[in-house]
Design a protein around this motif. Structure first.
Motif: not given
Length: 156
Positions: A12-15, A17-24, A26-32
């Motif tokens: 949930x947190x990975x999603x 933080x990616x929504x907040x600043x996606x350009x930072x 290279x990869x986002x990996x939410x597991x479960x």
């Protein structure tokens, strides 16, 4: 390269933080992982009230799918039989990010690995695959090799 990974609430947190600043990243990996709301029915999982929870889920995707699509790689790892965090939701997230032009992939955890974490007692709800996905030898192919291959093709 910069990756954000998280398991369950960490997903949930990975999603987020990616929504907040996606350009930072290279990869986002939410597991479960999960986002706000759910498509699951009132009689499943956390028994979220419907149609309100579906509306919250769709509102989240309407607002953030295009931002998630700006992350070079969204690698979503999820078990179909996960009764705590919805595979249906994970699939819908990947589909919406792809529709927004993003590079998103859904990696399905095999049923036999969905409760493979050692030392876990209690109900077998298909939500115990942290080690399989991120720590054990299997994690190389599930996550790390996929990211490395993707990033290798991106570099000039």
């Amino acid at each position: 390269s910069v990756w954000a990974m998280g398991y369950s609430m960490g997903g949930f947190g990975a999603y987020q933080i990616a929504c907040h600043d996606p350009e930072v990243f290279d990869a986002i990996v939410p597991v479960a992982g999960y986002v706000l709301g759910t498509l699951e029915g009132q009689n499943q999982g956390y028994q979220a009230p419907q149609p309100e929870s579906s509306q919250i889920f769709h509102d989240f995707l309407d607002r953030y799918a295009a931002r998630l699509a700006r992350v070079p790689l969204l690698l979503v790892v999820h078990a179909e039989r996960d009764a705590e965090s919805s595979f249906r939701d994970a699939s819908a997230i990947v589909n919406r990010v792809q529709a927004a032009g993003g590079s998103a992939e859904l990696v399905c955890v095999p049923d036999e690995a969905a409760d493979s974490d050692p030392g876990k007692k209690g109900a077998r709800l298909g939500h115990r695959y942290f080690n399989y996905s991120l720590l054990c030898e299997t994690s190389r192919e599930v996550v790390y090799s996929r990211i490395e291959r993707f990033l290798a093709h991106r570099l000039p």
